[in-house]
Design an enzyme around this catalytic site. Structure first.
Site, PDB file in Angstrom:
ATOM      1  N   TYR A 144       0.816  -1.217   0.000  1.00  0.00           N
ATOM      2  CA  TYR A 144       0.000   0.000   0.000  1.00  0.00           C
ATOM      3  C   TYR A 144       0.847   1.263   0.000  1.00  0.00           C
ATOM      4  O   TYR A 144       0.496   2.255  -0.618  1.00  0.00           O
ATOM      5  CB  TYR A 144      -0.914   0.025   1.239  1.00  0.00           C
ATOM      6  CG  TYR A 144      -2.230  -0.659   1.029  1.00  0.00           C
ATOM      7  CD1 TYR A 144      -2.299  -2.040   0.989  1.00  0.00           C
ATOM      8  CD2 TYR A 144      -3.397   0.073   0.861  1.00  0.00           C
ATOM      9  CE1 TYR A 144      -3.506  -2.680   0.795  1.00  0.00           C
ATOM     10  CE2 TYR A 144      -4.608  -0.559   0.671  1.00  0.00           C
ATOM     11  CZ  TYR A 144      -4.663  -1.934   0.641  1.00  0.00           C
ATOM     12  OH  TYR A 144      -5.854  -2.549   0.441  1.00  0.00           O
ATOM     13  N   LYS A 193       2.123 -15.248   4.720  1.00  0.00           N
ATOM     14  CA  LYS A 193       2.459 -16.111   3.587  1.00  0.00           C
ATOM     15  C   LYS A 193       3.950 -16.400   3.702  1.00  0.00           C
ATOM     16  O   LYS A 193       4.758 -16.111   2.800  1.00  0.00           O
ATOM     17  CB  LYS A 193       2.099 -15.367   2.271  1.00  0.00           C
ATOM     18  CG  LYS A 193       2.227 -16.177   1.019  1.00  0.00           C
ATOM     19  CD  LYS A 193       1.163 -17.246   0.839  1.00  0.00           C
ATOM     20  CE  LYS A 193       1.430 -18.089  -0.380  1.00  0.00           C
ATOM     21  NZ  LYS A 193       0.591 -19.309  -0.443  1.00  0.00           N
ATOM     22  N   ASP A 225      -3.746 -18.250   2.267  1.00  0.00           N
ATOM     23  CA  ASP A 225      -4.653 -18.973   1.357  1.00  0.00           C
ATOM     24  C   ASP A 225      -5.519 -19.953   2.140  1.00  0.00           C
ATOM     25  O   ASP A 225      -6.723 -20.083   1.920  1.00  0.00           O
ATOM     26  CB  ASP A 225      -3.869 -19.660   0.218  1.00  0.00           C
ATOM     27  CG  ASP A 225      -2.604 -20.366   0.679  1.00  0.00           C
ATOM     28  OD1 ASP A 225      -2.243 -20.247   1.871  1.00  0.00           O
ATOM     29  OD2 ASP A 225      -1.975 -21.046  -0.154  1.00  0.00           O
ATOM     30  N   ASP A 249      -7.001  -6.505   4.099  1.00  0.00           N
ATOM     31  CA  ASP A 249      -8.007  -5.909   3.206  1.00  0.00           C
ATOM     32  C   ASP A 249      -8.870  -7.017   2.599  1.00  0.00           C
ATOM     33  O   ASP A 249     -10.103  -6.952   2.621  1.00  0.00           O
ATOM     34  CB  ASP A 249      -7.295  -5.122   2.097  1.00  0.00           C
ATOM     35  CG  ASP A 249      -8.284  -4.494   1.136  1.00  0.00           C
ATOM     36  OD1 ASP A 249      -9.291  -3.944   1.609  1.00  0.00           O
ATOM     37  OD2 ASP A 249      -8.062  -4.576  -0.087  1.00  0.00           O
ATOM     38  N   ASP A 253     -12.969  -8.435   3.806  1.00  0.00           N
ATOM     39  CA  ASP A 253     -14.159  -8.488   2.937  1.00  0.00           C
ATOM     40  C   ASP A 253     -14.768  -9.889   2.978  1.00  0.00           C
ATOM     41  O   ASP A 253     -15.996 -10.043   3.012  1.00  0.00           O
ATOM     42  CB  ASP A 253     -13.809  -8.134   1.482  1.00  0.00           C
ATOM     43  CG  ASP A 253     -13.919  -6.634   1.214  1.00  0.00           C
ATOM     44  OD1 ASP A 253     -13.699  -5.855   2.155  1.00  0.00           O
ATOM     45  OD2 ASP A 253     -14.227  -6.254   0.060  1.00  0.00           O
TER      46      ASP A 253
HETATM   47  C1  IPM Z   1     -10.721  -0.767   2.835  1.00  0.00           C
HETATM   48  C2  IPM Z   1     -10.767  -0.263   1.422  1.00  0.00           C
HETATM   49  C3  IPM Z   1      -9.528   0.589   1.161  1.00  0.00           C
HETATM   50  C4  IPM Z   1      -8.309  -0.299   1.364  1.00  0.00           C
HETATM   51  C5  IPM Z   1      -9.518   1.248  -0.216  1.00  0.00           C
HETATM   52  C6  IPM Z   1     -10.721   2.154  -0.404  1.00  0.00           C
HETATM   53  C7  IPM Z   1      -8.253   1.995  -0.490  1.00  0.00           C
HETATM   54  O1  IPM Z   1     -10.890  -1.331   0.544  1.00  0.00           O
HETATM   55  O2  IPM Z   1     -10.645   0.060   3.765  1.00  0.00           O
HETATM   56  O3  IPM Z   1     -10.764  -1.993   3.025  1.00  0.00           O
HETATM   57  O4  IPM Z   1      -7.921  -1.047   0.461  1.00  0.00           O
HETATM   58  O5  IPM Z   1      -7.733  -0.259   2.443  1.00  0.00           O
HETATM   59 MG    MG Z   2     -11.151  -3.221   1.459  1.00  0.00          MG
END
Ligand code: IPM
Ligand code: MG
Length: 380
Positions: A144, A193, A225, A249, A253
């Site tokens: 990042y 990893k 993984d 990240d 999700d």
């Molecule tokens: C999150 C989002 C951000 C990230 C994006 C918007 C840059 O996906 O906060 O998870 O990747 O950190």
């Molecule tokens: Mg995200």
């Protein structure tokens, strides 16, 4: 308590869900006798239109002068990414904010209550134990914030993203994770990893060094993984997960899908000194923006996290979380968590404002019950 909060709704659904979170905050202030002064600033594409910058100095100053930041979302529609308004929008706004204030730690809780497993896409048999996970994501390292480069070699395009970790960055994340685990079931899974990446080998070493200070917490390592697979096959095995920026990240999700939707997930980004930015990690969801159908829960739960982590207002945060749970239990569903097949059991498809109305209604009930409990205790 008197506090100033910088409110940055941003783009897409940001302003719609933020408006509902602010109603909840106002209710809490009135009920519990606090004064929360909210000051709005612009960020992302919205700021670019007004100031020609995704993070204007006015907004940075506002954040610096506040006790916490309540953030909505940033980013444009996929088919407009080439427009100047959206080029590098996320990098220049939310990533720049994280870097500027040194938000090193990101907490992302994902929870399904055992009697609400119907809203999860997983089979009831897989999540019968419920899911209650906190992901502790390192937020300032990895690809990042390394050098990003694109160039040509031998007439072909090449792109690189440098990924770096220092031992101090890993230490900071590890301490936060061990402390979180200590307050919960004392079980920490560190995800990396290390079979391939040098940054992950350093990560694993440092996590185990830090573990010496937390002998009461059991720590185990898992490859990323495998972790992605385990989150779907048997999410009940996890309590606290600590991982690097990129893996965090992606895994957060995946974890957010377990309760049914990213629209239910809140997050807290914290500095080592405890300053916080609170945001739903679900993004700007431009495809549904302006329609009044976005789920406001993630923004409302992010507000609860702000009360808990920045202001130490535990009862207030608990009240909001309980009200959200009750509204879901009562059958209120925004589109992202509505399953047609549940229609028969009295589930109601509602919009953004109706969902917040339901939460406010439950909040009122919750506060009335607590007041009664207190009253009866006082008379005992
Ligand atoms: C999150 C989002 C951000 C990230 C994006 C918007 C840059 O996906 O906060 O998870 O990747 O950190
Ligand atoms: Mg995200």
């Amino acid at each position: 308590m008197k506090r100033t909060i910088a409110v940055l709704p941003g783009d897409g659904i940001g302003s719609e869900v933020m408006a509902e979170a602010l109603r909840v905050l106002k209710f809490i202030a009135a009920k519990f006798g606090h004064e929360f002064e909210t000051k709005e600033g612009t960020v992302g594409g919205a700021a670019f239109e007004k100031f020609g910058s995704h993070l204007p100095s006015e907004t940075l100053e506002l954040c610096s002068a506040s006790d916490a930041i309540l953030f909505g979302s940033v980013g444009g529609p996929i088919n407009e990414m080439h427009k100047p308004k959206w080029i590098d929008c996320e990098r220049n706004s939310i990533l720049a904010l994280r870097k500027h204030f040194r938000f090193a730690i990101n907490l992302r809780p994902a929870r399904i209550y055992p009697d609400m497993i119907g809203i999860s896409p997983l089979k009831a048999s897989v999540i019968k134990k419920g899911v209650d996970i906190v992901i502790v994501r390192e937020l300032l390292g990895d690809a990042y914030f390394g050098k990003h480069n694109s160039f040509e070699r031998d007439g072909k395009r090449v792109a690189t993203d440098e990924s770096e970790y220092t031992e101090d960055q890993v230490k900071t994340a590890a301490h936060a994770a061990f402390k979180t685990a200590r307050q919960r079931s004392k079980h920490l899974t560190s995800v990396d990893k290390a079979n391939v990446l040098t940054t992950s080998r350093l990560w694993r070493q440092v996590v185990h060094e830090v573990a010496q200070d937390y002998k009461d917490v059991e720590v185990s390592d898992m490859l990323v993984d495998n972790c992605a697979m385990q989150l779907i096959l048997d999410p009940g095995q996890f309590d606290v997960i600590v991982t690097s920026n990129m893996f965090g990240d992606i895994l957060s999700d995946a974890a957010a899908a377990l309760p049914g939707s990213l629209g239910l997930m809140a997050s807290a980004s914290l500095t080592e000194a405890g300053f916080g930015l609170y945001e739903p990690p679900g993004g700007s969801a431009q495809d549904i923006a302006g329609k009044g159908i976005a789920n406001p829960i993630a923004q409302i739960l992010s507000t609860a996290l702000m009360l808990r982590h920045s202001f130490a207002l535990t009862a207030e945060a608990d009240a909001i979380e309980a009200a959200v749970e009750s509204a879901l239990r009562a059958g209120y569903r925004t589109g992202d968590i509505y399953d047609q097949s549940e229609k028969q059991d009295g589930k109601r498809l509602v919009g953004t404002t109706e969902m917040a109305d339901a939460i406010l209604h439950e909040l009122e009930n919750h506060c009335a019950v607590k007041k009664k409990e207190k009253g009866s205790l006082a008379t005992v």
